[in-house]
Design a protein around this motif. Structure first.
Motif, short mmCIF file in Angstrom:
data_model
loop_
_atom_site.label_atom_id
_atom_site.label_comp_id
_atom_site.label_asym_id
_atom_site.label_seq_id
_atom_site.Cartn_x
_atom_site.Cartn_y
_atom_site.Cartn_z
N GLU A 103 9.79 4.29 6.16
CA GLU A 103 10.12 3.14 5.29
C GLU A 103 9.47 1.88 5.83
OE1 GLU A 103 11.59 3.06 2.45
OE2 GLU A 103 11.89 5.24 2.51
N LYS A 104 9.64 1.68 7.16
CA LYS A 104 9.12 0.46 7.79
C LYS A 104 7.86 0.80 8.58
CE LYS A 104 13.78 -1.32 8.36
NZ LYS A 104 14.83 -1.57 9.34
N ILE A 105 6.79 0.16 8.21
CA ILE A 105 5.50 0.47 8.85
C ILE A 105 4.88 -0.82 9.39
CG2 ILE A 105 3.19 1.45 8.49
CD1 ILE A 105 4.40 3.12 6.20
N VAL A 106 4.36 -0.72 10.60
CA VAL A 106 3.65 -1.86 11.19
C VAL A 106 2.20 -1.44 11.43
CG1 VAL A 106 3.40 -3.22 13.31
CG2 VAL A 106 5.66 -2.97 12.26
N ILE A 107 1.28 -2.32 11.07
CA ILE A 107 -0.14 -2.08 11.30
C ILE A 107 -0.60 -3.11 12.34
CG2 ILE A 107 -2.45 -2.15 10.25
CD1 ILE A 107 -1.03 -1.51 7.54
N TRP B 297 -2.69 -1.88 4.33
CA TRP B 297 -1.48 -2.64 3.96
C TRP B 297 -1.28 -2.63 2.44
CZ3 TRP B 297 -1.01 -7.48 1.35
CH2 TRP B 297 0.22 -8.13 1.50
N HIS B 298 -2.36 -2.90 1.70
CA HIS B 298 -2.27 -2.90 0.23
C HIS B 298 -1.83 -1.52 -0.28
CE1 HIS B 298 -3.72 -6.87 -0.91
NE2 HIS B 298 -4.66 -6.77 0.01
N ARG C 228 2.82 1.90 -2.26
CA ARG C 228 3.73 3.06 -2.20
C ARG C 228 5.16 2.64 -1.94
NH1 ARG C 228 1.25 8.27 0.81
NH2 ARG C 228 3.46 8.78 0.59
N GLY C 229 5.42 1.35 -1.97
CA GLY C 229 6.80 0.86 -1.85
C GLY C 229 7.31 0.74 -0.43
N LYS C 230 6.42 0.81 0.54
CA LYS C 230 6.85 0.69 1.94
C LYS C 230 7.03 -0.77 2.32
CE LYS C 230 6.02 5.12 2.29
NZ LYS C 230 7.13 6.08 2.23
N THR C 231 7.82 -1.01 3.36
CA THR C 231 7.89 -2.34 3.95
C THR C 231 6.85 -2.37 5.06
OG1 THR C 231 10.24 -2.42 3.49
CG2 THR C 231 9.41 -3.97 5.14
N VAL C 232 5.77 -3.11 4.83
CA VAL C 232 4.63 -3.05 5.76
C VAL C 232 4.30 -4.44 6.30
CG1 VAL C 232 2.37 -1.97 6.08
CG2 VAL C 232 3.64 -1.53 3.99
N ASN C 233 4.02 -4.51 7.58
CA ASN C 233 3.59 -5.76 8.20
C ASN C 233 2.34 -5.53 9.03
OD1 ASN C 233 5.69 -8.08 7.84
ND2 ASN C 233 6.88 -6.20 8.11
#
Ligand code: 5GP
Ligand code: MN
Length: 345
Positions: free
Chosen positions: A22-26, A44-45, A50-55
């Motif tokens: 669910e939570k992804i960090v790049i 990130w885009h 895909r509806g993830k919470t990405v930072n």
């Protein structure tokens, strides 16, 4: 059709992870360049879609000529928002490490990434990746991490979900890591990918202008100044340019102003190695950038003489001392590498 560069077993693994995360960090490397930012934002885009919470988190600021990129305003600078970024990393289900091969390339973020309980994925094209991730997707023959992001998304079945914004970011990384497709760019699949990115609506000519033709007047004058001071070593087929802190302030230097300078001496006939020595404004050291053409391994020189590394034709390192001492160190390196530098072919 693209060659399946990434192992199917790794694709299956990543696909399963993405199903649950669910939570992804790049995270990308210190002093982020076009490929670091382009690959991170491209991914990130896609993950946002895909509806993830990405930072996206990077250690420090990136140059102004990348700030037009869609999503760039969302990038977190670790040196400014350390506590918040640490929390995101600690709470992430998945940490994606892009465009670097060793934890020391993310400097201050390294400890938090090492301690994170998240699954970790490395997606990179630098030689000799260290093993700090659960899955290592490392392809030094691929000219940019952004290209790897495109390949990964396609293999995950996401081509249709690549938006124009994502395509712009991916294209920027591919373009900047190949000097506008002038080196490391003979793989015909690069042009197949560009064709697919054009199909997504990117304006590649406009991207080129935004990245390469938006500098200040003082940057152009600085370039002229640096080139008049250039030192050429014809016997070693090498050239060196340098920039002290004092010279930087004379030309109102801002971060990114010397981007690309190191490539210019390679336009001299018979020069196969270019070195750029720049006094760092933030740390008491000399930043060393090396570029070569043909088979000369400038990464070997970077490793042996400047404690760094990188690719065959693009590498870098650091030197602790004055600019003059760094020049002397370079001259020692040239003496040692002279046979290789002057070898035919
Ligand atoms: P640049 O000259 O653009 O700063 O760096 C070119 C390439 O050299 C980078 O993509 C990276 O692979 C490598 N590089 C630059 N600086 C360092 C460094 O301090 N250490 C290592 N190991 N590699 C570096
Ligand atoms: Mn890269």
């Amino acid at each position: 059709m693209l060659t399946k560069v990434i192992d199917q077993s790794k694709i299956d693994h990543i696909s399963r992870w993405l199903g649950h995360a669910e939570k992804i960090v790049i995270i990308a490397h210190v002093s982020p360049d076009g490929d670091a930012i382009g690959s991170s934002l491209g991914l990130w885009h896609y993950l946002n879609g895909r509806g993830k919470t990405v930072n996206v988190i990077v250690p420090n600021a990136f140059p102004d000529f990348l700030k037009w990129m869609p999503g760039s305003k969302e990038i977190l600078l670790y040196d400014r928002y350390r506590d918040f970024a640490d929390r995101l990393i600690a709470e992430a289900d998945l940490v994606c490490c892009l465009d670097f091969n060793a934890l020391n390339r993310i400097e201050t973020i390294a400890g938090s990434v090492r301690n994170a309980t998240a699954k970790k994925l490395l997606l990179d094209h630098h030689l000799y990746p260290e093993s700090f991730c659960d899955i290592t997707v490392s392809h030094p023959a691929i000219s940019s991490t952004s290209e790897l992001v495109f390949r990964l998304i396609c293999r995950l079945g996401g081509y249709d979900d690549i938006t124009r914004e994502a395509a712009e970011c991916i294209y920027t990384g591919m373009m900047t890591d190949t000097g506008g497709f002038t080196y490391n760019s003979n793989n015909r699949e690069i042009y197949f990918i560009i064709s697919e990115l054009l199909a997504k609506g990117i304006d590649k000519d406009d991207i080129y202008r935004k990245v390469y033709n938006t500098y200040s007047e003082s940057r152009l004058r600085l370039m002229g100044y640096v080139l008049t001071q250039m030192q050429v070593y014809p016997d070693c087929r090498a050239a060196m340019i340098s920039l002290t802190k004092r010279e930087q302030s004379q030309f109102s230097y801002i971060r990114g102003d010397s981007e690309g300078f190191v490539n210019i001496p390679l336009s001299i006939k018979n020069v196969v190695l270019s070195c750029f020595l720049r006094e760092d404004t933030e740390r008491p050291l000399i930043k060393v950038s090396l570029r070569s053409v043909g088979s000369f391994p400038c990464n070997q020189l970077a490793t042996e003489f400047f404690g760094g590394g990188g690719h065959l034709n693009a590498s870098g390192g650091e030197f602790h001392g004055t600019i003059d001492q760094a020049k002397a160190q370079l001259e020692r390196a040239l003496a040692k590498f002279k046979p290789l530098l002057t070898a035919k072919g």
